[in-house]
Design a protein around this motif. Sequence first.
Motif, PDB file in Angstrom:
ATOM      1  N   ASN A   1      12.326  -5.306  11.867  1.00 17.77           N
ATOM      2  CA  ASN A   1      11.560  -5.434  10.479  1.00 17.77           C
ATOM      3  C   ASN A   1      12.674  -5.873   9.616  1.00 17.77           C
TER       4      ASN A   1
ATOM      5  N   ARG B   1      -3.055  -6.721   9.233  1.00 14.78           N
ATOM      6  CA  ARG B   1      -2.133  -6.519   8.039  1.00 14.78           C
ATOM      7  C   ARG B   1      -0.871  -5.625   8.089  1.00 14.78           C
ATOM      8  N   GLU B   2      -1.112  -4.750   8.795  1.00 15.28           N
ATOM      9  CA  GLU B   2       0.011  -3.816   8.864  1.00 15.28           C
ATOM     10  C   GLU B   2       1.026  -4.552   9.938  1.00 15.28           C
TER      11      GLU B   2
ATOM     12  N   ILE C   1       3.066  -6.950   7.883  1.00 16.85           N
ATOM     13  CA  ILE C   1       3.880  -6.456   6.940  1.00 16.85           C
ATOM     14  C   ILE C   1       5.167  -5.618   7.718  1.00 16.85           C
ATOM     15  N   GLU C   2       5.055  -4.950   8.815  1.00 18.29           N
ATOM     16  CA  GLU C   2       5.797  -4.239   9.618  1.00 18.29           C
ATOM     17  C   GLU C   2       6.955  -5.196  10.258  1.00 18.29           C
TER      18      GLU C   2
ATOM     19  N   SER D   1       6.271  -9.383   5.326  1.00 14.01           N
ATOM     20  CA  SER D   1       5.392  -9.702   4.800  1.00 14.01           C
ATOM     21  C   SER D   1       4.998  -8.814   3.405  1.00 14.01           C
ATOM     22  N   THR D   2       4.410  -9.287   2.423  1.00 14.67           N
ATOM     23  CA  THR D   2       3.875  -8.377   1.462  1.00 14.67           C
ATOM     24  C   THR D   2       2.395  -8.104   1.593  1.00 14.67           C
ATOM     25  N   PHE D   3       1.974  -7.024   1.163  1.00 20.69           N
ATOM     26  CA  PHE D   3       0.158  -6.997   1.228  1.00 20.69           C
ATOM     27  C   PHE D   3      -0.392  -8.096   0.912  1.00 20.69           C
TER      28      PHE D   3
ATOM     29  N   LYS E   1       0.318 -11.318   0.795  1.00 23.52           N
ATOM     30  CA  LYS E   1       0.553 -12.405   1.628  1.00 23.52           C
ATOM     31  C   LYS E   1      -0.198 -12.226   3.009  1.00 23.52           C
ATOM     32  N   SER E   2       0.108 -10.929   3.250  1.00 16.54           N
ATOM     33  CA  SER E   2      -0.791 -10.842   4.701  1.00 16.54           C
ATOM     34  C   SER E   2      -2.011 -10.775   4.749  1.00 16.54           C
TER      35      SER E   2
END
Length: 170
Positions: free
Chosen positions: A39, A98-99, A102-103, A107-109, A111-112
């Motif tokens: 990450n 999405r998660e 991000i992980e 990525s940001t919330f 952008k994902s």
Amino acid sequence: MALSAVKAVKAGDDTQTYSLYIDGKWTPAADGAMADDFNPATGALFARVAQAGRADALRAVEAAYRARESWGRLIVSERAAILLRAADVLASKVDEIREVLIEESGSTFGKSMFEVFYCIDLLHSAAGDARHIFGETLPHSASGQIGMTVRQPLGVIAGIAPFNAPFCLP
């Protein structure tokens, strides 16, 4: 889908291990190569990921080449239905995807979420485009000629793309 697909399997230390999806089967890389995926925001190990090589790429291209015949026999409503089903599956997994974005990629919330919904929209568009594939017939050059166009899959395209929007690549 070939080299871009992955399947998570729990490893002994609770780190996710991802394998390749080639020719309808989850499989490790041909040479067994794996890489640690960290990450970027936290530095924590996210997963161990199979590293596809030349042999894996060739297997994927060969599998896609064989699949062109059965895909080519599908009528337009069947092709569209497959693409719409894929959009439905993605839509049912928005939070999970999405998660992971991000992980795994930092990525940001926002952008994902853009990536996930953009991919769902692309699948809807592709399903609609399946009904708009038209051929072109050249004009006749002699009296009595008959012309027609036949559309069929002829081959496979393989590519390597940058990893700046990972979910959009496949």
